[in-house]
Scaffold this active site. Structure first.
Site, PDB file in Angstrom:
ATOM      1  N   LYS A 102       1.070  -0.939  -0.057  1.00  0.00           N
ATOM      2  CA  LYS A 102      -0.057  -0.030  -0.011  1.00  0.00           C
ATOM      3  C   LYS A 102       0.700   1.394   0.008  1.00  0.00           C
ATOM      4  O   LYS A 102       1.004   1.996   1.052  1.00  0.00           O
ATOM      5  CB  LYS A 102      -0.907   0.035   1.275  1.00  0.00           C
ATOM      6  CG  LYS A 102      -2.447   0.680   1.044  1.00  0.00           C
ATOM      7  CD  LYS A 102      -3.546   0.234   1.896  1.00  0.00           C
ATOM      8  CE  LYS A 102      -4.579   1.162   1.735  1.00  0.00           C
ATOM      9  NZ  LYS A 102      -5.376   0.604   0.861  1.00  0.00           N
ATOM     10  N   GLU A 155      -7.413  -5.139 -10.419  1.00  0.00           N
ATOM     11  CA  GLU A 155      -8.227  -4.619  -9.506  1.00  0.00           C
ATOM     12  C   GLU A 155      -8.764  -3.462  -9.848  1.00  0.00           C
ATOM     13  O   GLU A 155      -8.542  -2.898 -11.159  1.00  0.00           O
ATOM     14  CB  GLU A 155      -7.693  -4.510  -7.999  1.00  0.00           C
ATOM     15  CG  GLU A 155      -6.534  -3.687  -8.046  1.00  0.00           C
ATOM     16  CD  GLU A 155      -5.833  -3.537  -6.553  1.00  0.00           C
ATOM     17  OE1 GLU A 155      -6.768  -3.364  -5.572  1.00  0.00           O
ATOM     18  OE2 GLU A 155      -4.742  -3.727  -6.464  1.00  0.00           O
TER      19      GLU A 155
END
Ligand SMILES: *Cc1c(COP(=O)(O)O)cnc(C)c1O
Length: 339
Positions: free
Chosen positions: A183, A219
């Site tokens: 992340k 995604e």
């Protein structure tokens, strides 16, 4: 409780009273500091400013009908922050500091935790940055871990309502051996231009394909992708996807509901066969997808179902939200109630 129009909160930053900070200096973590400033003083040669040493997390605090504040799977956010930190050579805080910083930030701003039933939550943003001075490319010696919170409404402004998304063929978010599974802020920088193109075209977000072959679904912007068919919950397996805690939880809930669960590469050519598709993440919760447009092939995939979310997505959504808000038994032990 603060005087806020909870029901119409956007997914946007708004100021709260406190944030929490902790510095890593001289090879060790210091004490937690409570701050009421929204600003950070940084050396101009900090690695976060030049070489992208920045990672973050996102989770939420939920207020139950009992008025109590709940956190969801905070240990998973910590584990992921550790993996992200290792991936780009940062020091990351031990669990005790991570947990205490989050709980302190929530408790000190408890007046901002939205009331139950408004659909709003308190978004919690832990972040970790490398500090300077460095000009050569190397990891920082010092780090700052911070947690701030902000009350938010749904991420996609329609909430639990179907949105349209666009397959992104002209850009990649992350490479197979890159930082997609961490992340890091840099992944988001790489997504901004394609996101703007998607927004300008009237789409909620772009759907990324695998960077190598452009054949498989990776995604959807800040959210993982899933599809439902033949009583099976299917979500892509790929090295460049950020492992979503929401997705992990939905896989468990799907199993509880008697669905089969598959995590495997999902080809674009499989899109035709899904009965329902959606995006999932802490911010997005579940956002059902109505239409996927592949502009290159001039193809689209329609899941509109009278413009309503599909039945299984709806059940999954209700189940997840009920556990998070404490309306349903927490049989997996995911929820932490703050005292
Ligand atoms: C944070 C994030 C998600 C969602 O993860 P959750 O843990 O469910 O919030 C999905 N994709 C990307 C790229 C992310 O950064």
């Amino acid at each position: 409780m603060k005087n806020i129009d909870w029901k119409h909160l956007p997914f946007q930053y708004s100021k709260t009273d406190y944030n929490v900070r902790c510095y890593y200096q001289d090879g060790k973590w210091g004490e937690l500091e409570l701050s009421s400033s929204e600003f950070v003083e940084l050396h101009m040669a900090s690695t976060c400013l030049h070489y992208g040493q920045e990672i973050f997390e996102g989770l939420k605090a939920y207020r139950g009908t009992d008025g109590k504040i709940r956190l969801f799977r905070i240990e998973e956010n910590w584990k992921r922050m550790q993996r992200s930190a290792k991936g780009i050579m940062m020091q990351s805080p031990p669990f005790e500091i991570f947990e205490k910083a989050i709980i302190t930030a929530v408790k000190k701003n408890k007046e901002y935790v939205p009331p139950h039933g408004t659909g709003a939550t308190l978004y919690i943003r832990p972040l970790l940055i490398g500090l300077g001075p460095e000009v050569g490319v190397r990891p920082a010696r010092d780090y700052l871990f911070m947690v701030f919170v902000t009350p938010v409404g749904p991420y996609f402004k329609d909430g639990f309502n179907p949105v349209d998304v666009m397959i992104c063929r002209d850009f990649d978010r992350a490479a197979p051996l890159g930082t997609g599974a961490y992340k890091v802020g840099g992944n988001y920088a790489a997504s901004l231009l394609s996101l703007k193109i998607a927004h300008d075209g009237g789409f909620a977000t772009s759907l990324y394909l695998d960077a190598k072959e452009k054949k498989y679904i990776d995604e959807a912007g800040p959210a993982n992708f899933f599809g439902i068919k033949n009583n099976t919950y299917i979500t892509p397996l790929s090295k460049s996807i950020l492992p979503s805690i929401t997705n992990m939880s939905l896989m468990a809930l799907a199993e509880d509901m008697g669905l089969k669960v598959e995590r495997r590469p999902v080809g674009v050519d499989e899109l035709d066969s899904f009965e329902e598709v959606g995006a999932c993440g802490t911010a997005a919760v579940i956002t059902p997808i109505r239409k996927i447009v592949d502009t290159d092939n001039n193809k689209f995939y329609d899941y509109s179902n009278d413009n309503k979310p599909g039945p299984i997505s709806t059940q999954l959504y209700e189940h997840l939200v009920a556990v998070q808000f404490g309306d349903e038994e927490d049989k997996h032990g995911w929820v932490r109630i703050l005292d």
